[in-house]
Design a protein around this motif. Structure first.
Motif, PDB file in Angstrom:
ATOM      1  N   VAL A 180      39.581   8.474 -41.388  1.00 42.47           N
ATOM      2  CA  VAL A 180      38.477   7.244 -41.722  1.00 42.47           C
ATOM      3  C   VAL A 180      38.579   6.155 -40.825  1.00 42.47           C
ATOM      4  O   VAL A 180      39.620   5.752 -40.651  1.00 42.47           O
ATOM      5  CB  VAL A 180      38.943   6.896 -43.309  1.00 42.47           C
ATOM      6  N   LEU A 182      37.064   2.625 -39.905  1.00 44.42           N
ATOM      7  CA  LEU A 182      36.657   1.517 -40.575  1.00 44.42           C
ATOM      8  C   LEU A 182      36.075   0.479 -39.511  1.00 44.42           C
ATOM      9  O   LEU A 182      36.887   0.296 -38.403  1.00 44.42           O
ATOM     10  CB  LEU A 182      37.760   0.337 -41.207  1.00 44.42           C
ATOM     11  N   VAL A 194      41.536   1.585 -48.859  1.00 41.79           N
ATOM     12  CA  VAL A 194      41.242   2.802 -48.310  1.00 41.79           C
ATOM     13  C   VAL A 194      42.542   3.666 -47.908  1.00 41.79           C
ATOM     14  O   VAL A 194      42.551   5.011 -48.001  1.00 41.79           O
ATOM     15  CB  VAL A 194      40.663   2.427 -46.622  1.00 41.79           C
ATOM     16  N   VAL A 278      33.269   3.798 -42.012  1.00 43.15           N
ATOM     17  CA  VAL A 278      32.789   2.846 -43.122  1.00 43.15           C
ATOM     18  C   VAL A 278      32.642   1.516 -42.568  1.00 43.15           C
ATOM     19  O   VAL A 278      33.610   1.128 -41.974  1.00 43.15           O
ATOM     20  CB  VAL A 278      33.939   2.795 -44.362  1.00 43.15           C
ATOM     21  N   ALA A 315      34.521   3.939 -49.688  1.00 47.65           N
ATOM     22  CA  ALA A 315      35.372   5.015 -48.966  1.00 47.65           C
ATOM     23  C   ALA A 315      36.020   5.938 -49.874  1.00 47.65           C
ATOM     24  O   ALA A 315      36.169   6.962 -49.620  1.00 47.65           O
ATOM     25  CB  ALA A 315      36.419   4.520 -48.015  1.00 47.65           C
TER      26      ALA A 315
END
Length: 329
Positions: A180, A182, A194, A278, A315
């Motif tokens: 993930v 950011l 997250v 994200v 997320a």
């Protein structure tokens, strides 16, 4: 007889042992010189104040031995020296379970114990961590007013991983990478959320930019409920360049935006090596980051007063959908 120079007078004879002297020669100053300041009452052995001081020291030593037998050492707030303070029972317990190098552990003087605090005290005793008893105002100052639940731990500054470390973690798990990233998320509470979702849905790490982005602070630790100890966080000098390198390593990059081309639940790339990007709630993804994405997915929300979801919630939903697709594959 007047004018007789040979008349005996008050003149010291030549050859006298003391010799002739003119003026006072400092005799008056020496006479006024004292023996120093008067000792304090508590330092005079015969004074009652001294006896009270000795009695107080004995009581303090006795209390210290009692505290040591309970595993608690009385103390005051230590200087953090750039260290982070982890507050809250869940966060401190996870920090202990994952063997974080805790430098100080603070416990409220009148804490109401539960299973978590008992395990905290047991782990701290087993690993030789000294417990410092602190009052509620001291804990409030130490944690900057966070909800600490009577427990706080001081840990060294967070050590960020490299991007390659995230890929290594995925390889070790035997599952396709799920990272993930950011972009422009500046609230550490969103980062903590997250991290918590990443730990719940099997993500192998989180990637954040070095500048203008939230880092792993005490607030992120708190919101992550200890997940920050399990999920590595890497920092990139240039996020778009780091995403390009991940694409060269075999990952697909999927952005998350309300104007996406497909629904997250229908994402065809969910079972492939994936980087989920994200953006911030206000600005979304930056232009260069968006151009790096292979596709952009969206989360449908009902029309109403809410126009968008914050980064942490979005997320979490996207990771849930990806994890569900991977379980059913």
């Amino acid at each position: 007889m007047a004018g007789n120079s040979k008349r005996p007078g008050a003149v010291r004879k030549a050859g006298s042992k003391k010799g002739p002297q003119v003026g006072t020669g400092g005799h008056s100053r020496r006479a006024l010189r004292g023996k120093g300041p008067t000792p304090k009452a508590e330092d005079r052995e015969y004074h009652p104040a001294h006896k009270r001081k000795v009695a107080a020291e004995k009581r303090a030593e006795t209390q210290q031995r009692r505290d040591a037998s309970r595993g608690v050492v009385r103390g005051t707030r230590r200087s953090t020296d750039g260290a982070e303070v982890v507050a809250g029972r869940n966060a401190v317990l996870e920090a202990l379970r994952t063997d974080l190098p805790i430098t100080a552990l603070y416990v409220a003087s009148r804490i109401e114990h539960d299973d978590r605090t008992r395990e905290i005290l047991q782990l701290a005793s087993e690993r030789g961590h000294a417990l410092l008893e602190a009052s509620k105002p001291e804990l409030d100052r130490l944690t900057d007013g966070q909800v600490h639940q009577g427990i706080a731990a001081q840990v060294p500054p967070y050590e960020y991983a490299d991007v390659d470390d995230l890929l290594d973690a995925a390889e070790a798990s035997g599952r396709p990478p799920l990272i993930v990233a950011l972009d422009g998320v500046t609230d550490p509470r969103n980062l903590g959320a997250v991290l918590r979702s990443a730990g719940a849905f099997g993500a192998h790490g989180v990637l954040v930019p070095e500048r203008r982005a939230a880092g792993v602070t005490a607030s992120a630790w708190k919101v992550s409920a200890g997940a920050a100890a399990h999920v590595p966080v890497a920092r990139a000098t240039n996020l778009a360049r780091a995403l390009t390198e991940l694409k060269k390593a075999g990952c697909f990059v999927v952005g998350l935006d309300g104007d996406g081309d497909t629904e997250v639940g229908e994402l065809q790339l969910a079972t492939d090596p994936l980087v989920l990007v994200v953006g911030s709630e206000g600005k979304g993804m930056g232009r260069l980051v968006r151009e790096t994405c292979d596709t952009v997915a969206a989360i449908s929300i009902d029309e109403g007063a809410v126009e968008s979801l914050n980064a942490g919630v979005a997320a979490g939903i996207a990771m849930y959908e990806i994890a569900k697709a991977r379980r059913s594959a």
